[in-house]
Design a protein around this motif. Structure first.
Motif, PDB file in Angstrom:
ATOM      1  N   UNK A   1       0.843  -1.197   0.000  1.00 36.90           N
ATOM      2  CA  UNK A   1       0.000   0.000   0.000  1.00 36.90           C
ATOM      3  C   UNK A   1       0.875   1.242   0.000  1.00 36.90           C
ATOM      4  N   UNK A   2       0.733   2.063  -1.026  1.00 41.27           N
ATOM      5  CA  UNK A   2       1.493   3.302  -1.141  1.00 41.27           C
ATOM      6  C   UNK A   2       0.525   4.459  -1.358  1.00 41.27           C
ATOM      7  N   UNK A   3       1.075   5.655  -1.456  1.00 40.38           N
ATOM      8  CA  UNK A   3       0.240   6.825  -1.687  1.00 40.38           C
ATOM      9  C   UNK A   3      -0.385   6.821  -3.077  1.00 40.38           C
ATOM     10  N   UNK A   4       0.092   5.932  -3.956  1.00 42.92           N
ATOM     11  CA  UNK A   4      -0.438   5.856  -5.310  1.00 42.92           C
ATOM     12  C   UNK A   4      -1.590   4.859  -5.445  1.00 42.92           C
ATOM     13  N   UNK A   5      -1.786   3.988  -4.428  1.00 45.54           N
ATOM     14  CA  UNK A   5      -2.848   2.988  -4.537  1.00 45.54           C
ATOM     15  C   UNK A   5      -3.619   2.774  -3.238  1.00 45.54           C
ATOM     16  N   UNK A   6      -3.333   3.602  -2.205  1.00 41.53           N
ATOM     17  CA  UNK A   6      -3.928   3.349  -0.889  1.00 41.53           C
ATOM     18  C   UNK A   6      -5.452   3.379  -0.890  1.00 41.53           C
ATOM     19  N   UNK A   7      -6.058   4.220  -1.727  1.00 42.32           N
ATOM     20  CA  UNK A   7      -7.515   4.320  -1.706  1.00 42.32           C
ATOM     21  C   UNK A   7      -8.183   3.117  -2.378  1.00 42.32           C
ATOM     22  N   UNK A   8      -7.463   2.418  -3.224  1.00 43.11           N
ATOM     23  CA  UNK A   8      -7.996   1.179  -3.793  1.00 43.11           C
ATOM     24  C   UNK A   8      -8.222   0.160  -2.674  1.00 43.11           C
ATOM     25  N   UNK A   9      -7.201  -0.031  -1.846  1.00 42.02           N
ATOM     26  CA  UNK A   9      -7.305  -0.991  -0.750  1.00 42.02           C
ATOM     27  C   UNK A   9      -8.380  -0.573   0.252  1.00 42.02           C
ATOM     28  N   UNK A  10      -8.409   0.705   0.560  1.00 38.55           N
ATOM     29  CA  UNK A  10      -9.374   1.200   1.536  1.00 38.55           C
ATOM     30  C   UNK A  10     -10.807   1.004   1.037  1.00 38.55           C
ATOM     31  N   UNK A  11     -11.040   1.305  -0.232  1.00 39.55           N
ATOM     32  CA  UNK A  11     -12.383   1.150  -0.803  1.00 39.55           C
ATOM     33  C   UNK A  11     -12.812  -0.309  -0.809  1.00 39.55           C
ATOM     34  N   UNK A  12     -11.892  -1.202  -1.187  1.00 42.78           N
ATOM     35  CA  UNK A  12     -12.215  -2.633  -1.192  1.00 42.78           C
ATOM     36  C   UNK A  12     -12.561  -3.114   0.210  1.00 42.78           C
ATOM     37  N   UNK A  13     -11.826  -2.648   1.211  1.00 40.20           N
ATOM     38  CA  UNK A  13     -12.094  -3.069   2.586  1.00 40.20           C
ATOM     39  C   UNK A  13     -13.469  -2.582   3.056  1.00 40.20           C
ATOM     40  N   UNK A  14     -13.858  -1.387   2.636  1.00 40.49           N
ATOM     41  CA  UNK A  14     -15.182  -0.874   2.997  1.00 40.49           C
ATOM     42  C   UNK A  14     -16.289  -1.691   2.329  1.00 40.49           C
ATOM     43  N   UNK A  15     -16.085  -2.057   1.066  1.00 39.36           N
ATOM     44  CA  UNK A  15     -17.067  -2.882   0.358  1.00 39.36           C
ATOM     45  C   UNK A  15     -17.206  -4.243   1.046  1.00 39.36           C
ATOM     46  N   UNK A  16     -16.071  -4.828   1.446  1.00 34.47           N
ATOM     47  CA  UNK A  16     -16.100  -6.122   2.137  1.00 34.47           C
ATOM     48  C   UNK A  16     -16.869  -6.013   3.447  1.00 34.47           C
ATOM     49  N   UNK A  17     -16.659  -4.930   4.181  1.00 34.60           N
ATOM     50  CA  UNK A  17     -17.377  -4.718   5.440  1.00 34.60           C
ATOM     51  C   UNK A  17     -18.873  -4.642   5.207  1.00 34.60           C
ATOM     52  N   UNK A  18     -19.281  -3.887   4.197  1.00 33.63           N
ATOM     53  CA  UNK A  18     -20.709  -3.724   3.913  1.00 33.63           C
ATOM     54  C   UNK A  18     -21.331  -5.034   3.426  1.00 33.63           C
ATOM     55  N   UNK A  19     -20.613  -5.766   2.577  1.00 36.67           N
ATOM     56  CA  UNK A  19     -21.144  -7.035   2.065  1.00 36.67           C
ATOM     57  C   UNK A  19     -21.229  -8.074   3.173  1.00 36.67           C
ATOM     58  N   UNK A  20     -20.232  -8.111   4.048  1.00 42.39           N
ATOM     59  CA  UNK A  20     -20.217  -9.118   5.113  1.00 42.39           C
ATOM     60  C   UNK A  20     -21.388  -8.960   6.067  1.00 42.39           C
ATOM     61  N   UNK A  21     -21.917  -7.744   6.173  1.00 44.73           N
ATOM     62  CA  UNK A  21     -23.028  -7.512   7.089  1.00 44.73           C
ATOM     63  C   UNK A  21     -24.302  -8.211   6.643  1.00 44.73           C
ATOM     64  N   UNK A  22     -24.367  -8.615   5.373  1.00 46.15           N
ATOM     65  CA  UNK A  22     -25.562  -9.290   4.866  1.00 46.15           C
ATOM     66  C   UNK A  22     -25.465 -10.806   4.973  1.00 46.15           C
ATOM     67  N   UNK A  23     -24.384 -11.319   5.547  1.00 45.49           N
ATOM     68  CA  UNK A  23     -24.178 -12.763   5.604  1.00 45.49           C
ATOM     69  C   UNK A  23     -25.259 -13.477   6.411  1.00 45.49           C
ATOM     70  N   UNK A  24     -25.761 -12.809   7.451  1.00 45.71           N
ATOM     71  CA  UNK A  24     -26.765 -13.456   8.293  1.00 45.71           C
ATOM     72  C   UNK A  24     -28.009 -13.805   7.486  1.00 45.71           C
ATOM     73  N   UNK A  25     -28.472 -12.857   6.653  1.00 47.70           N
ATOM     74  CA  UNK A  25     -29.677 -13.093   5.872  1.00 47.70           C
ATOM     75  C   UNK A  25     -29.438 -14.129   4.769  1.00 47.70           C
ATOM     76  N   UNK A  26     -28.216 -14.172   4.216  1.00 49.46           N
ATOM     77  CA  UNK A  26     -27.927 -15.062   3.084  1.00 49.46           C
ATOM     78  C   UNK A  26     -27.519 -16.454   3.545  1.00 49.46           C
ATOM     79  N   UNK A  27     -26.612 -16.521   4.512  1.00 48.18           N
ATOM     80  CA  UNK A  27     -26.048 -17.801   4.926  1.00 48.18           C
ATOM     81  C   UNK A  27     -26.561 -18.296   6.272  1.00 48.18           C
ATOM     82  N   UNK A  28     -27.352 -17.468   6.973  1.00 46.57           N
ATOM     83  CA  UNK A  28     -27.905 -17.847   8.274  1.00 46.57           C
ATOM     84  C   UNK A  28     -26.804 -18.213   9.270  1.00 46.57           C
ATOM     85  N   UNK A  29     -25.814 -17.363   9.390  1.00 42.80           N
ATOM     86  CA  UNK A  29     -24.697 -17.612  10.298  1.00 42.80           C
ATOM     87  C   UNK A  29     -25.099 -17.232  11.726  1.00 42.80           C
TER      88      UNK A  29
END
Length: 223
Positions: free
Chosen positions: A5-33
């Protein structure tokens, strides 16, 4: 990860991590965890780490965010050992402060500053995701104190309600307003229409920033 992660690509990683956080929150409804809280807390910790590594170039905000993340970890462990009432509200408040600090740090780095590249464009997407995420956390805090604040959402542990709050937040931020979840209490109504206003003005500010930076770059090149 820190070397990648550098100053030239840091927001790519940050955005992906935010998307993963938002998607993971729906796991209960989809997978019944059954252990969704554990999964979501793990993803949240991972998100904190990515945010900290991505924003380590902004030293002042990095120290602040690191302090908030440590406090969040301490409170989360305390809650697991001693189930104190309203501990969820403290956890959510610390999350809101952390993501608010992340938002502020990104704004300092991309809006109306320097030349525009693909990393900064992705950073503007991260800002939009952070807005929706912060308002989702606000709705969860409101539910902690007022179980009847919304129709379509009931008072549950924050991990179980995160998906619904995030869905309602982004529907409001984009001014879609499907109506399946609605605010009832006066406080909730104020927070909701403030988010709608923020969503509209954010788009105008980002467009103005990108266009202004693009014109500035063009003038430098022509000069």
């Amino acid at each position: 990860m820190g070397k990648r992660i550098s100053e030239k690509n840091n927001f790519y990683y940050l955005t992906i991590s935010l998307v993963v956080l938002l998607v993971s929150s729906s796991l209960e409804q989809v997978l019944k965890i059954d252990f969704l809280d554990v999964v979501l807390q793990g993803v949240t910790i991972l998100n904190f780490v990515v945010c900290l590594v991505s924003l380590r170039f902004d030293k002042n905000w990095y120290r602040f965010l690191l302090t908030i993340a440590i406090c969040w970890g301490i409170v989360s462990v305390t809650k697991a050992i001693f189930p104190i009432p309203m501990m969820d509200a403290v956890i959510l408040t610390l999350m809101f402060i952390f993501f608010g600090g992340t938002f502020k740090s990104i704004v300092r780095q991309i809006l109306f500053t320097g030349s525009i590249d693909s990393n900064k464009v992705v950073g503007s997407l991260a800002l939009f995701l952070l807005l929706g995420l912060m308002w989702a956390i606000l709705y969860l805090v409101i539910l902690e104190f007022s179980a009847e604040a919304f129709t379509g959402m009931v008072q549950l542990p924050w991990g179980e309600n995160f998906s619904n709050a995030a869905y309602f937040s982004f529907v409001t931020l984009t001014t879609l307003g499907y109506g399946d979840i609605s605010p009832i209490s006066p406080v909730a109504q104020v927070i909701v229409y403030l988010e709608a206003i923020t969503g509209v003005f954010y788009m105008a500010i980002v467009v103005a920033s990108l266009v202004g930076a693009s014109q500035s770059n063009q003038e430098k090149n022509d000069g």
